[in-house]
Structures are given as C-alpha cells and as structure tokens.
Design an enzyme around this catalytic site. Structure first.
Site, PDB file in Angstrom:
ATOM      1  N   GLN A  12      -5.600 -29.300  44.760  1.00 16.30           N
ATOM      2  CA  GLN A  12      -5.194 -28.725  46.220  1.00 16.30           C
ATOM      3  C   GLN A  12      -4.500 -29.684  46.962  1.00 16.30           C
ATOM      4  O   GLN A  12      -3.695 -29.222  47.773  1.00 16.30           O
ATOM      5  CB  GLN A  12      -6.437 -28.225  47.020  1.00 16.30           C
TER       6      GLN A  12
ATOM      7  N   ARG B 281      -9.749 -20.407  50.453  1.00 12.81           N
ATOM      8  CA  ARG B 281     -10.602 -21.674  50.421  1.00 12.81           C
ATOM      9  C   ARG B 281     -10.488 -22.509  51.540  1.00 12.81           C
ATOM     10  O   ARG B 281      -9.499 -22.510  52.337  1.00 12.81           O
ATOM     11  CB  ARG B 281     -10.518 -22.396  48.973  1.00 12.81           C
ATOM     12  N   GLY B 282     -11.245 -23.420  51.672  1.00 10.82           N
ATOM     13  CA  GLY B 282     -11.172 -24.255  52.831  1.00 10.82           C
ATOM     14  C   GLY B 282     -12.444 -23.855  53.892  1.00 10.82           C
ATOM     15  O   GLY B 282     -12.228 -22.550  54.043  1.00 10.82           O
TER      16      GLY B 282
ATOM     17  N   ASN C 123     -17.630 -33.186  51.479  1.00  5.78           N
ATOM     18  CA  ASN C 123     -16.211 -32.571  51.520  1.00  5.78           C
ATOM     19  C   ASN C 123     -15.894 -32.567  49.957  1.00  5.78           C
ATOM     20  O   ASN C 123     -16.617 -33.340  49.293  1.00  5.78           O
ATOM     21  CB  ASN C 123     -15.358 -33.598  52.346  1.00  5.78           C
ATOM     22  N   LYS C 124     -14.679 -32.107  49.843  1.00  7.97           N
ATOM     23  CA  LYS C 124     -14.179 -32.070  48.229  1.00  7.97           C
ATOM     24  C   LYS C 124     -14.461 -33.491  47.541  1.00  7.97           C
ATOM     25  O   LYS C 124     -14.266 -34.587  47.943  1.00  7.97           O
ATOM     26  CB  LYS C 124     -12.495 -32.209  48.344  1.00  7.97           C
TER      27      LYS C 124
ATOM     28  N   ASP D   4     -16.673 -30.084  54.504  1.00  7.32           N
ATOM     29  CA  ASP D   4     -17.099 -28.709  54.369  1.00  7.32           C
ATOM     30  C   ASP D   4     -18.360 -28.441  55.120  1.00  7.32           C
ATOM     31  O   ASP D   4     -18.924 -27.575  55.462  1.00  7.32           O
ATOM     32  CB  ASP D   4     -17.391 -28.647  52.696  1.00  7.32           C
TER      33      ASP D   4
END
Lengths: 345, 345
Positions: free
Chosen positions: A189, A52-53, A240-241, A230
């Site tokens: 995370q 992921r990432g 983003n997250k 992202d």
C-alpha cells in the site's frame, strides 16, 4: 479536500441510493469507482479491500448498515459487516453509530435516520482528518524528511488522511517536505497507494523497501515518522499495519520522533492494552504472490516465493505506547497519559 | 555436502575449462547451470547475480581471475571483476588470492598456478562453511525457532552456507528446528532461495514478509537470529543485506540473541569500522518491479509501484557491533573484542 484530475473525491460516498468507493485494488494503475447496492456486497468489498484503511472502512461499515436497514435485515447485515475485518476500531464505531441512530427512530423513519447518521459519521470523519492535518502540520519543519508506513492518506480515510494529513497541510502552507515511503509488503500500500497520492499532490518522495527504513534512520536521513492506526488501546498501545512496530523500535533506537495520527473513532476505550486487540491473519497468498502490471499493461498476479514453502501473513502488529512520541488527534497532539482524559467514552 | 535431487552440487565450480554456476536468478522455479567461458562473462554473471552471496562471489571472483590469466589479460580482468560489486569482502579476497599465487609462479605456469589457487580457495571456503556449521550447531536448542534474513545458505557459498550451516548441521544431528524466513525484499532471496534450500533439506519453515519479523519477536516466537555477512569491519560492525540492521535492532529490543556467521574471508582487517564499508546502490527497478512466475509458468517481471514515483535501492546496511551477540566463525563463536586477536591479517 483531495482531488483526482481536478475533481474532488471522497474515498467512500453515498450516491443515487448506492455506496460508491474508489477501487483501491486497482490503483495506481487504474482509477475506477466500485458500486455496491447491498449490505452483503459492501461486506465483500471491505473484506477484499476495495476499500481499506481504518477511517474509510469505518464509513463503509456505516453505509453498509444503512443498506442493512433499507433491506430490512439489520441483524444479518450487522453480523456480516462485523465479520469482515477484526482489527480496525473505526469499522465497529461506524456500525454502532448507525445502529444507535436507527434504533432511536420510529420504524418508518429507520432507514432515513440510518442514512443521515452514516452521512454525518462520514462527514465528521473527514472533518476530523482535516483537523489532524491542522494539528500535525506544525510538527513538520521546513525542509524535513518524513517517513511513513503503509497508506494512511486520503484513500485510507473519507478525505485528507491521517498520517498524511499533516504532510498535505504543511505542503500547502509552502513547506518543503520529502517523504520516504515504506513499500509495505505484502500488499504494497505504500508503493502503490501512498506513492500515487503523493504524486498527485506533487510532493517529492521516494519509495523504499521496508528493509531500508532502519538504514535511512541510522544515516540521519529521517526527521520524523508518522503512521496511521487501526486501533489505539486505552493505554496508548497501537495496532497498525504489520511492520509499524519495527519502524517504531528503530525510531526510538535512532532518536527519531514517532507519531501516530488518528481520529477519535480509532481510540478504543474498551481495550485496556494492546494485548486485547484482535490481530487479523490474512491469506498467505498475499505473501507468496504479488499483483502488478505486466509488459502488456495487464494486472497479473505472479508467484514470488518457493512453491513448496508455506507463508504466514499477520496483517497488523502492536506498537507499545512507550515507543510513541505523540498521538496527532483532531484536538491536538497528546501523549498516552492524556488518553483517559480526552478520549470520549 | 548439499544436494539437489540426489546429486552433490557446489554453487560455483570449474569444469571442462569453464566456470559453472547454479543460475540463482531462475530459482526456485528452474534449476539451471550457467556456464561462463571468459573473465568478462564471469564479471557479468556476478553483476547480474547469476551467482550471489559473499562466499560464492568470492569463489566466482577467484575463478574469474583464472580466466583473466588464461586470456593473458590479468589487469583488465581484475579491473572488470573488482567493479562488479563493491560490498562483499570475499570477492576481493578471492581475486587477491589468485593474483598472488599467479604472481609467484613462472610466466609459463601462471595460468595453472592461478587455477590451483582458485580451486584451493573454493575448497577452503567450503570447508570453512562446514566448520561454521559445527561451531554454530550447539547454539541451536532442540525445538527452537531460528529467524534468518536473506539467503546465507549453500547457494550463497560454495557449499553448506554460513547462517544456515549451523541449522543444517543441527537438523542432521536430529534436533527439531523451525526457521522463520524473512522474504527479503527487494529481490526476495529469503522467499525464493532460503525457502527452496530448506524445502530441499526437509526443514520445517515459514516465509514471512520482512515487516513481520518484529511481530514474531515481540510474541516470543523467535529464539535466535542468525544471518550471514558481506563484510565485517575490524571493530565488528557488519555489512549485510539491507534489512539486517532492523532485525538486529529488534532482536536487541526483545532480548533475542543475534548471531552473524561468516568465513574468515568476510572479515576485513583494513576496515576500521562499518562507516568505511562501501554500500552498493542497485537499480531502483528491483524495488518498483518484481519477478515471479505467472499462471502459465512463465517467469515475468511486473510493476508493483506507482509508475510516477521513483524508488531507492540500497543493497546493504551496517549493523553496529554492539548489536551482535556473537560471530560464528570456522574456529568458534567469538565476540567483536576477539576479532583483532583471531582474524588473520
């Protein structure tokens, strides 16, 4: 280059005709390398977040397309890979890069051209992250405290990291840095991956609940915020997250610089603004349950929510460009106004 | 009055010469009543959060002082109770109320005067929460979505709740309400307790990670925020569960009314501003571990954080008065400027 127990690892790499990945669903408790031998299996690993990432799934997507060409089913493979996760731009950049290279080769050379393109894409991504470290390190003063959200370290990338690359670079230059690590529910995370990375590098840090970021900012304990991304729209709006938006809103309120660090593949010239970025909704069980290690050392999932209640789980949010102090890119720190001039279209 | 399986419960009550409490550490998985037969044991229950929530620990502190007088050791008991938790004003208000009543009685009547005062304190607290519901309900429009943080429902109080009292009242008046429930790490009182309460009342709701509150606000999905309070300074600065500050900052940014609901015992005329409110630091294991129910139905604690990393766990933050749209009190909705005029000193 990032190391684990003295050996250099990339997060995703091609070896012995297969795609290998550090299995991020088992960290920080177990370090295991997962192996994927088919495009279909690579798609599954991306979806279940073995890897992921944004930059890391960009490389995984590129290698997945190599497998699709090797299997002689590029269309089917491409469809499967594109359907894994909708938000990160890098995934589509990786797929497109390999598809283009293979399309330009003769049928006989297609698979090897695809592999060469994927290797080049991954190496280029790692090099861009190294440059992000170089460009961002001067922003970090000696003795300062950096707050980060989620994991945008080397695990999220092929190597080095995005948000953490400047931290690693500044630390290696001898600066004293303290990192406040947002836990980053629901998948944690921050507490699981970022904390594990920082421990490995010997960088002082503390994990905090996501609820505490504003508390430390208001107390003057945060000098700057750096997160990854992202997808960055052409106007600078950044997906983003989930939780990044709140951190950015608080940073502005308390006068703290808020930086986004990203390689070029994360910038999406075809997205005019953040409202066009698709936001992934993930399984609500990620919220109602939590995975961790029990007394016996076993990794178990426990229910942490009222059983009769439903949950919602949007995986990303969009931070408007006006809240971003600067974007740390491989070519330097830029503002939203610079994006149309510097982003390769 | 709040019910569980058709029977009315207060969260804390005196029965058969002992203090009884709904054990909130086991909810939502098991409904159990804990019994404390000594002041020392009551102090332990407050510290371990068998009973929690400012008004509820106010009543528990009052009953604990009754036990201290019955045991003939009021000074020792008072010291133990005061040392349990530093932030909520109600605890000290409850202790002081009982101490004063006992001090005014003859030595022979001291214990019974203490008990009468504690009973009156608890009944008064419940009545104030009922009034908060009456005063706050008109703020909630039919069809609206209310976001709340932590648990400020009946479990946090003797009865009715603070933040949730207006929601319960409006729901009983027939309004359609949807509640977004912040999970509220680290102890997840939102996902565990608020969600359990709302299920019991049949009020539609969804649990969200704390990281998602800003996401829903920016999307226009939140009509108002209501939270409880642990202590409100004379200028309106409000200590409440960690994360409240971020919610308030985001609410202001996105133009959403942000209300604090509290009985009078939460207002502290001796605190000039929020900087004087003591903030409790709790065990970091609340962050690095998480309690939940495993596959077999057992309540277990799992590690959810890198084992080599340390964590920090401030339990409360302070929301400055300028971010608070209004305070829902038993006497009506007031602003910070009204506090000096209306708060009993």
């Amino acid at each position: 280059m990032m190391e684990y127990r003295g050996r250099h690892y990339r997060t995703v790499w091609w070896e012995d005709g297969a795609l290998k990945m550090i299995d991020q669903t088992l960290l920080p408790f177990t370090f295991t390398v997962a192996v994927s031998s088919s495009c279909r299996d690579t798609a599954r690993h991306i979806r279940r977040m073995t890897v992921r990432g944004a930059p890391a799934i960009g490389a995984a997507g590129a290698y997945g397309m190599v497998q699709a060409f090797m299997e002689g089913k590029p269309e089917e493979g491409e469809t499967a890979l594109r359907a894994t996760r909708p938000t990160a731009r890098d995934l589509f950049a990786g797929i497109d890069r390999v598809k283009k290279a293979a399309g330009e080769a003769s049928p006989r050379d297609r698979a090897s051209a695809a592999l060469a393109a994927a290797e080049e894409f991954a190496a280029h991504s790692a090099e861009e992250c190294r440059l992000i470290g170089e460009q961002g390190a001067p922003l970090i003063g000696d003795g300062s405290t950096v707050l980060t959200h989620c994991n945008a370290g080397w695990l999220a990338c092929v190597d080095w990291g995005t948000a953490l690359a400047p931290v690693y670079r500044a630390h290696r230059e001898g600066k004293r840095i303290f990192v406040l690590v947002d836990e980053t529910r629901p998948r944690c995370q921050g507490g699981k991956l970022t904390a594990w990375e920082l421990s490995g590098e010997g960088i002082p840090h503390a994990v905090i609940p996501d609820t505490a970021a504003g508390f430390y900012m208001r107390r003057g304990k945060v000098d700057m915020v750096i997160t990854g991304a992202d997808r960055i729209a052409f106007n600078g709006d950044t997906a983003n997250k989930i939780g990044t938006l709140q951190v950015a809103v608080c940073a502005q309120r308390f006068g703290i610089p808020f930086y986004i660090a990203a390689p070029w593949a994360t910038f999406d010239p075809e997205c005019t603004s953040g409202s066009e970025i698709p936001i992934e909704e993930r399984d609500p069980e990620e919220v109602t349950r939590m995975a961790g290690r029990d007394e016996t050392g076993r990794l178990v999932s426990v229910r942490v929510c009222n059983p009769d209640s439903r949950a919602e789980n949007p995986a990303f949010d969009v931070t408007p460009a006006e809240l971003v102090t600067g974007y740390i890119t491989p070519a330097g720190v830029i503002t939203a106004a610079d994006i149309p001039r510097v982003v390769p279209r």
